[in-house]
Design a protein around this motif. Structure first.
Motif, PDB file in Angstrom:
ATOM      1  N   ALA A  34      60.185  30.829  18.104  1.00  0.00           N
ATOM      2  CA  ALA A  34      58.722  30.836  17.994  1.00  0.00           C
ATOM      3  C   ALA A  34      58.107  31.754  19.038  1.00  0.00           C
ATOM      4  O   ALA A  34      57.185  32.516  18.744  1.00  0.00           O
ATOM      5  N   LEU A  35      58.619  31.701  20.255  1.00  0.00           N
ATOM      6  CA  LEU A  35      58.113  32.597  21.298  1.00  0.00           C
ATOM      7  C   LEU A  35      58.421  34.056  20.988  1.00  0.00           C
ATOM      8  O   LEU A  35      57.616  34.937  21.264  1.00  0.00           O
ATOM      9  N   ALA A  36      59.570  34.298  20.409  1.00  0.00           N
ATOM     10  CA  ALA A  36      59.932  35.662  20.042  1.00  0.00           C
ATOM     11  C   ALA A  36      58.989  36.201  18.973  1.00  0.00           C
ATOM     12  O   ALA A  36      58.541  37.351  19.052  1.00  0.00           O
ATOM     13  N   ILE A  37      58.675  35.394  17.997  1.00  0.00           N
ATOM     14  CA  ILE A  37      57.757  35.827  16.945  1.00  0.00           C
ATOM     15  C   ILE A  37      56.365  36.062  17.521  1.00  0.00           C
ATOM     16  O   ILE A  37      55.703  37.049  17.178  1.00  0.00           O
ATOM     17  N   ILE A  38      55.914  35.174  18.404  1.00  0.00           N
ATOM     18  CA  ILE A  38      54.609  35.368  19.045  1.00  0.00           C
ATOM     19  C   ILE A  38      54.602  36.657  19.845  1.00  0.00           C
ATOM     20  O   ILE A  38      53.645  37.436  19.790  1.00  0.00           O
ATOM     21  N   ASP A  39      55.683  36.904  20.577  1.00  0.00           N
ATOM     22  CA  ASP A  39      55.758  38.130  21.362  1.00  0.00           C
ATOM     23  C   ASP A  39      55.779  39.357  20.467  1.00  0.00           C
ATOM     24  O   ASP A  39      55.020  40.301  20.685  1.00  0.00           O
ATOM     25  N   LEU A  40      56.633  39.348  19.463  1.00  0.00           N
ATOM     26  CA  LEU A  40      56.750  40.506  18.583  1.00  0.00           C
ATOM     27  C   LEU A  40      55.497  40.736  17.755  1.00  0.00           C
ATOM     28  O   LEU A  40      55.082  41.870  17.535  1.00  0.00           O
ATOM     29  N   LEU A  42      52.217  39.131  18.125  1.00  0.00           N
ATOM     30  CA  LEU A  42      50.907  39.064  18.760  1.00  0.00           C
ATOM     31  C   LEU A  42      50.802  39.897  20.031  1.00  0.00           C
ATOM     32  O   LEU A  42      49.956  40.793  20.126  1.00  0.00           O
ATOM     33  N   LEU A  43      51.640  39.625  21.012  1.00  0.00           N
ATOM     34  CA  LEU A  43      51.517  40.290  22.306  1.00  0.00           C
ATOM     35  C   LEU A  43      51.739  41.800  22.210  1.00  0.00           C
ATOM     36  O   LEU A  43      50.972  42.579  22.773  1.00  0.00           O
ATOM     37  N   ASN A  44      52.780  42.196  21.512  1.00  0.00           N
ATOM     38  CA  ASN A  44      53.044  43.625  21.381  1.00  0.00           C
ATOM     39  C   ASN A  44      51.949  44.336  20.590  1.00  0.00           C
ATOM     40  O   ASN A  44      51.578  45.462  20.910  1.00  0.00           O
ATOM     41  N   SER A  45      51.430  43.681  19.563  1.00  0.00           N
ATOM     42  CA  SER A  45      50.347  44.286  18.780  1.00  0.00           C
ATOM     43  C   SER A  45      49.097  44.480  19.624  1.00  0.00           C
ATOM     44  O   SER A  45      48.432  45.521  19.543  1.00  0.00           O
ATOM     45  N   ILE A  46      48.767  43.494  20.434  1.00  0.00           N
ATOM     46  CA  ILE A  46      47.606  43.611  21.318  1.00  0.00           C
ATOM     47  C   ILE A  46      47.818  44.723  22.336  1.00  0.00           C
ATOM     48  O   ILE A  46      46.912  45.519  22.604  1.00  0.00           O
ATOM     49  N   ALA A  47      49.017  44.798  22.898  1.00  0.00           N
ATOM     50  CA  ALA A  47      49.312  45.842  23.877  1.00  0.00           C
ATOM     51  C   ALA A  47      49.200  47.235  23.256  1.00  0.00           C
ATOM     52  O   ALA A  47      48.617  48.146  23.858  1.00  0.00           O
ATOM     53  N   VAL A  48      49.747  47.402  22.067  1.00  0.00           N
ATOM     54  CA  VAL A  48      49.667  48.690  21.387  1.00  0.00           C
ATOM     55  C   VAL A  48      48.217  49.038  21.090  1.00  0.00           C
ATOM     56  O   VAL A  48      47.767  50.159  21.337  1.00  0.00           O
ATOM     57  N   PHE A  49      47.463  48.090  20.576  1.00  0.00           N
ATOM     58  CA  PHE A  49      46.059  48.339  20.243  1.00  0.00           C
ATOM     59  C   PHE A  49      45.259  48.745  21.476  1.00  0.00           C
ATOM     60  O   PHE A  49      44.545  49.750  21.456  1.00  0.00           O
ATOM     61  N   LEU A  50      45.379  47.992  22.551  1.00  0.00           N
ATOM     62  CA  LEU A  50      44.608  48.288  23.754  1.00  0.00           C
ATOM     63  C   LEU A  50      45.038  49.608  24.394  1.00  0.00           C
ATOM     64  O   LEU A  50      44.191  50.397  24.840  1.00  0.00           O
ATOM     65  N   GLY A  51      46.335  49.863  24.433  1.00  0.00           N
ATOM     66  CA  GLY A  51      46.816  51.120  25.012  1.00  0.00           C
ATOM     67  C   GLY A  51      46.349  52.330  24.228  1.00  0.00           C
ATOM     68  O   GLY A  51      45.896  53.326  24.803  1.00  0.00           O
ATOM     69  N   GLU A  83      68.494  44.530  15.446  1.00  0.00           N
ATOM     70  CA  GLU A  83      67.960  45.468  14.448  1.00  0.00           C
ATOM     71  C   GLU A  83      66.904  44.852  13.545  1.00  0.00           C
ATOM     72  O   GLU A  83      66.116  45.556  12.941  1.00  0.00           O
ATOM     73  N   SER A  84      66.886  43.533  13.451  1.00  0.00           N
ATOM     74  CA  SER A  84      65.881  42.894  12.595  1.00  0.00           C
ATOM     75  C   SER A  84      64.470  43.071  13.155  1.00  0.00           C
ATOM     76  O   SER A  84      63.494  42.940  12.417  1.00  0.00           O
ATOM     77  N   ALA A  85      64.346  43.376  14.419  1.00  0.00           N
ATOM     78  CA  ALA A  85      63.026  43.590  15.023  1.00  0.00           C
ATOM     79  C   ALA A  85      62.439  44.949  14.659  1.00  0.00           C
ATOM     80  O   ALA A  85      61.263  45.202  14.924  1.00  0.00           O
ATOM     81  N   LEU A  86      63.227  45.813  14.046  1.00  0.00           N
ATOM     82  CA  LEU A  86      62.707  47.123  13.642  1.00  0.00           C
ATOM     83  C   LEU A  86      61.642  47.024  12.564  1.00  0.00           C
ATOM     84  O   LEU A  86      60.858  47.952  12.386  1.00  0.00           O
ATOM     85  N   VAL A  87      61.585  45.911  11.866  1.00  0.00           N
ATOM     86  CA  VAL A  87      60.565  45.706  10.834  1.00  0.00           C
ATOM     87  C   VAL A  87      59.170  45.770  11.447  1.00  0.00           C
ATOM     88  O   VAL A  87      58.233  46.276  10.826  1.00  0.00           O
TER      89      VAL A  87
END
Length: 115
Positions: A34-40, A42-51, A83-87
């Motif tokens: 669950a934490l991995a999905i939240i990180d992949l 939510l957190l990464n999407s917010i970081a990419v958007f703000l950057g 490799e499944s995180a490449l999606v």
């Protein structure tokens, strides 16, 4: 030296969210799906958007920022995730596109205002 001064904040944000936070998160939690999905998701999407918004607002459209995102995320896929995180690469591309648009609109609107 201009490159370091220009990209230090987004690179720091991307390093934190793509590599450092997931590494410590996976070390602390046994079953962190669950934490991995939240990180992949939510957190990464917010970081990419703000950057991307920050760089686009400050300097205009810039391919180097998108290349930095791609390289750091691919590095995290092969060092922390699998490799499944490449999606999620597609998701970050869409988020980066929205960030480019928002940053461009803010840049156009705020810089064209009479003082």
């Amino acid at each position: 030296m201009d490159v370091l001064r220009k990209y230090w904040l987004p690179v720091l944000i991307y390093l934190l969210t793509f590599l450092i936070v997931p590494y410590f998160m996976m070390e602390q939690v046994e079953d962190g799906l669950a934490l991995a999905i939240i990180d992949l998701f939510l957190l990464n999407s917010i970081a990419v958007f703000l950057g991307v918004c920050y760089i686009t607002y400050k300097y205009g459209f810039d391919w180097v920022n998108l290349l930095i995102i791609a390289l750091l995320y691919l590095l995290s896929c092969y060092t922390i995730w699998n490799e499944s995180a490449l999606v999620y690469f597609v998701l970050y591309g869409i988020v980066a596109g929205v960030g480019l648009l928002v940053g461009y609109l803010f840049r156009k609107k705020l810089r064209s205002r009479p003082q």
